[in-house]
Design a protein around this motif. Structure first.
Motif, PDB file in Angstrom:
ATOM      1  N   UNK A  29     -55.078 -54.624 -65.327  1.00 14.87           N
ATOM      2  CA  UNK A  29     -54.376 -55.811 -65.800  1.00 14.87           C
ATOM      3  C   UNK A  29     -54.162 -56.812 -64.668  1.00 14.87           C
ATOM      4  N   UNK A  30     -53.825 -56.319 -63.512  1.00 16.98           N
ATOM      5  CA  UNK A  30     -53.557 -57.199 -62.358  1.00 16.98           C
ATOM      6  C   UNK A  30     -54.808 -57.930 -61.906  1.00 16.98           C
ATOM      7  N   UNK A  31     -55.985 -57.426 -62.285  1.00 17.92           N
ATOM      8  CA  UNK A  31     -57.246 -58.059 -61.891  1.00 17.92           C
ATOM      9  C   UNK A  31     -57.863 -58.854 -63.047  1.00 17.92           C
ATOM     10  N   UNK A  32     -57.030 -59.167 -64.048  1.00 17.43           N
ATOM     11  CA  UNK A  32     -57.512 -60.000 -65.147  1.00 17.43           C
ATOM     12  C   UNK A  32     -58.003 -59.234 -66.350  1.00 17.43           C
ATOM     13  N   UNK A  33     -57.805 -57.923 -66.343  1.00 15.86           N
ATOM     14  CA  UNK A  33     -58.255 -57.120 -67.472  1.00 15.86           C
ATOM     15  C   UNK A  33     -57.464 -57.417 -68.730  1.00 15.86           C
ATOM     16  N   UNK A  34     -58.086 -57.187 -69.867  1.00 18.77           N
ATOM     17  CA  UNK A  34     -57.436 -57.455 -71.140  1.00 18.77           C
ATOM     18  C   UNK A  34     -56.956 -56.154 -71.772  1.00 18.77           C
ATOM     19  N   UNK A  35     -55.989 -56.307 -72.665  1.00 15.99           N
ATOM     20  CA  UNK A  35     -55.481 -55.150 -73.399  1.00 15.99           C
ATOM     21  C   UNK A  35     -56.158 -55.117 -74.759  1.00 15.99           C
ATOM     22  N   UNK A  36     -57.379 -54.596 -74.771  1.00 16.70           N
ATOM     23  CA  UNK A  36     -58.086 -54.422 -76.035  1.00 16.70           C
ATOM     24  C   UNK A  36     -58.924 -53.150 -75.948  1.00 16.70           C
ATOM     25  N   UNK A  37     -59.498 -52.772 -77.063  1.00 14.95           N
ATOM     26  CA  UNK A  37     -60.204 -51.494 -77.103  1.00 14.95           C
ATOM     27  C   UNK A  37     -61.464 -51.479 -76.265  1.00 14.95           C
ATOM     28  N   UNK A  38     -62.064 -52.626 -76.042  1.00 18.23           N
ATOM     29  CA  UNK A  38     -63.292 -52.655 -75.253  1.00 18.23           C
ATOM     30  C   UNK A  38     -63.033 -52.248 -73.812  1.00 18.23           C
ATOM     31  N   UNK A  39     -61.819 -52.429 -73.363  1.00 15.53           N
ATOM     32  CA  UNK A  39     -61.495 -52.087 -71.968  1.00 15.53           C
ATOM     33  C   UNK A  39     -60.388 -51.045 -71.910  1.00 15.53           C
ATOM     34  N   UNK A  40     -60.305 -50.177 -72.927  1.00 15.68           N
ATOM     35  CA  UNK A  40     -59.289 -49.134 -72.979  1.00 15.68           C
ATOM     36  C   UNK A  40     -59.953 -47.765 -72.990  1.00 15.68           C
ATOM     37  N   UNK A  41     -59.493 -46.899 -72.123  1.00 14.28           N
ATOM     38  CA  UNK A  41     -60.003 -45.531 -72.056  1.00 14.28           C
ATOM     39  C   UNK A  41     -58.832 -44.569 -72.074  1.00 14.28           C
ATOM     40  N   UNK A  42     -58.943 -43.523 -72.864  1.00 12.62           N
ATOM     41  CA  UNK A  42     -57.889 -42.507 -72.917  1.00 12.62           C
ATOM     42  C   UNK A  42     -58.097 -41.472 -71.813  1.00 12.62           C
ATOM     43  N   UNK A  43     -57.034 -41.227 -71.052  1.00 15.07           N
ATOM     44  CA  UNK A  43     -57.032 -40.168 -70.048  1.00 15.07           C
ATOM     45  C   UNK A  43     -55.755 -39.350 -70.194  1.00 15.07           C
ATOM     46  N   UNK A  44     -55.886 -38.054 -70.020  1.00 21.20           N
ATOM     47  CA  UNK A  44     -54.687 -37.219 -70.000  1.00 21.20           C
ATOM     48  C   UNK A  44     -53.864 -37.577 -68.765  1.00 21.20           C
ATOM     49  N   UNK A  45     -52.575 -37.234 -68.722  1.00 17.07           N
ATOM     50  CA  UNK A  45     -51.742 -37.611 -67.570  1.00 17.07           C
ATOM     51  C   UNK A  45     -52.337 -37.190 -66.233  1.00 17.07           C
ATOM     52  N   UNK A  46     -52.935 -35.998 -66.181  1.00 13.26           N
ATOM     53  CA  UNK A  46     -53.499 -35.521 -64.912  1.00 13.26           C
ATOM     54  C   UNK A  46     -54.657 -36.403 -64.468  1.00 13.26           C
ATOM     55  N   UNK A  47     -55.614 -36.656 -65.372  1.00 18.84           N
ATOM     56  CA  UNK A  47     -56.778 -37.444 -64.984  1.00 18.84           C
ATOM     57  C   UNK A  47     -56.457 -38.927 -64.872  1.00 18.84           C
ATOM     58  N   UNK A  48     -55.430 -39.380 -65.601  1.00 12.88           N
ATOM     59  CA  UNK A  48     -55.025 -40.774 -65.444  1.00 12.88           C
ATOM     60  C   UNK A  48     -54.506 -41.014 -64.028  1.00 12.88           C
ATOM     61  N   UNK A  49     -53.779 -40.042 -63.499  1.00 16.81           N
ATOM     62  CA  UNK A  49     -53.305 -40.150 -62.113  1.00 16.81           C
ATOM     63  C   UNK A  49     -54.474 -40.167 -61.147  1.00 16.81           C
ATOM     64  N   UNK A  50     -55.483 -39.333 -61.413  1.00 16.18           N
ATOM     65  CA  UNK A  50     -56.629 -39.249 -60.515  1.00 16.18           C
ATOM     66  C   UNK A  50     -57.459 -40.531 -60.510  1.00 16.18           C
ATOM     67  N   UNK A  51     -57.657 -41.153 -61.705  1.00 12.67           N
ATOM     68  CA  UNK A  51     -58.508 -42.344 -61.732  1.00 12.67           C
ATOM     69  C   UNK A  51     -57.849 -43.519 -61.030  1.00 12.67           C
ATOM     70  N   UNK A  52     -56.540 -43.435 -60.814  1.00 16.35           N
ATOM     71  CA  UNK A  52     -55.859 -44.498 -60.082  1.00 16.35           C
ATOM     72  C   UNK A  52     -55.822 -44.242 -58.581  1.00 16.35           C
ATOM     73  N   UNK A  53     -56.327 -43.091 -58.151  1.00 19.79           N
ATOM     74  CA  UNK A  53     -56.366 -42.810 -56.715  1.00 19.79           C
ATOM     75  C   UNK A  53     -57.506 -43.593 -56.072  1.00 19.79           C
TER      76      UNK A  53
END
Length: 411
Positions: free
Chosen positions: A379-403
């Motif tokens: 979002x901070x880089x101009x991303x939109x909140x829509x399904x084309x740019x939305x991916x589901x990650x479990x809490x564990x992997x969501x933390x990892x993809x932000x590393x």
């Protein structure tokens, strides 16, 4: 289970008698019962129950000896019940019951002897052992424990079954301590209810043929309320209102009718009354496409992956706890731009419908309703909140993809 019943070389009387008994039973395998009259049949059924009780006591005593010899440890079993299961081939539940009876009869000689003689059933013996064990927990004297055992044993031989014996705790204290019986009963009930809360369980499993089977253990007071609710859904007036005149054809709710009432209870419960899970109400999403709208016979499915018929889909779509989702030819549900920072409930539902589970490349299968909605383009880089740019990650992997430096396409 082994079928060998030759008289053993050890010559131990218990083993020899059991082997001879098994051999005698083989001789009865083809003896017809049609020649028994009513009186003989009644006596045979009673004798069979007495023999079964005596055998159960012998088995319990032998299981206790196995524990003394540490046979479970020698065999590498984690406990006595597991050794019994391995030795006899019974279910884990039956093995636990056998081990429990062996422990219960160990210190109750009058009850053990009565069981051995076939005067009481094994389940009656277990009920007596359970009550005496509770007395032991409360530091009751050995003398009073013996009095309690004698009282329950007398009631058992007098014809009371295990369920009735289990309800006689208060009567025991009325005899042992008439003045303090009420207070002791109240404390015993509090302890019982606490044990019940700790032992509450629910398990379910799909049999692959459209049915899920389950077992549950819940506090009895809760079960009473649940039973009353199901009986309300299975009541004649409700059945006639739902299915029309003539649909009430039973005098007492059958297992099938109560099962249908349970299904109705689940399907009609308002999910908005439940806590949210994954940011959403605990609703089930039924997924269909435009072919169904055009009347084509085609399977639909739930977001869990369970396939359902088009008729069931349309039926579920009318339920309070069901959200119907219609997919277009491209498999898209909806999209929303930068108007919102966070994904709306509708978007989260759509993401669950389309992605089903965590999308991490490792193959993670955490269900979508337990996942976080991740902005592929931040979002901070101009991303939109829509399904084309939305991916589901479990809490564990969501933390990892932000590393920093993490590549979600790799494990």
């Amino acid at each position: 289970m082994a079928q060998h019943t030759d008289t053993p070389g050890s010559g131990h009387p218990i083993e020899a008698v059991l082997c001879r008994f098994l051999d005698d039973l083989k001789g009865l395998a083809d003896v017809p019962t049609w020649s028994m009259d009513a009186e003989t049949t009644t006596r045979v059924v009673g004798l069979g129950a007495r023999v079964a009780a005596g055998v159960a006591e012998l088995e319990a005593r032998s299981i206790r000896q196995a524990e003394t010899l540490d046979l479970p440890g020698t065999a590498g079993c984690r406990n006595l019940a597991r050794w019994v299961q391995r030795t006899t081939g019974v279910t884990r539940r039956s093995a636990r019951a056998k081990a429990k009876l062996a422990a219960g009869l160990g210190d109750l000689e009058p009850t053990r002897a009565a069981t051995a003689r076939g005067d009481i059933h094994a389940e009656q013996a277990q009920a007596i052992a359970n009550h005496v064990a509770v007395l032991d927990d409360e530091k009751v004297s050995a003398h009073d424990q013996a009095r309690a055992e004698a009282f329950l044993l007398g009631e058992a031989t007098g014809g009371h079954d295990a369920d009735t014996l289990a309800a006689m705790g208060h009567a025991i204290w009325e005899r042992l301590d008439p003045e303090g019986a009420d207070e002791r009963e109240a404390k015993a009930l509090e302890a019982q209810e606490e044990r019940a809360r700790r032992r509450t369980r629910l398990t379910m499993g799909d049999d692959g043929d459209g049915l899920t089977h389950g077992r549950f253990s819940i506090p009895t007071a809760t079960a009473d309320a649940f039973r009353k609710q199901l009986h309300a859904l299975a009541a004649p007036k409700h059945i006639r209102a739902e299915h029309g005149a003539g649909s009430y054809d039973w005098q007492k709710p059958s297992a099938e009718r109560l099962g249908q009432a349970f299904t109705e209870w689940i399907e009609t419960y308002d999910p908005t009354q439940l806590p949210k899970i994954g940011g959403l109400s605990a609703t089930v999403i039924a997924i269909g496409d435009y072919d169904l709208l055009q009347g084509k016979l085609k399977a639909a499915q739930l977001e869990t992956g369970t396939k359902i018929s088009p008729t069931e889909y349309l039926r579920l779509a009318c339920g309070a706890g069901i959200i119907p989702a219609w997919m277009n030819a491209s498999g898209e549900v909806l999209a929303l731009g930068r108007k919102h920072r966070f994904h709306t409930p509708a978007q989260r539902l759509a993401a669950i419908v389309e992605q089903r589970h965590c999308q991490h490349h490792s193959g993670c299968d955490v269900p979508g309703y337990l996942c976080h909605a991740h902005h592929t383009i931040p979002w901070a880089q101009g991303g939109t909140t829509d399904l084309r740019t939305t991916t589901l990650y479990c809490p564990y992997h969501h933390t990892r993809v932000h590393q920093p430096g993490h590549d979600p396409t790799r494990t």
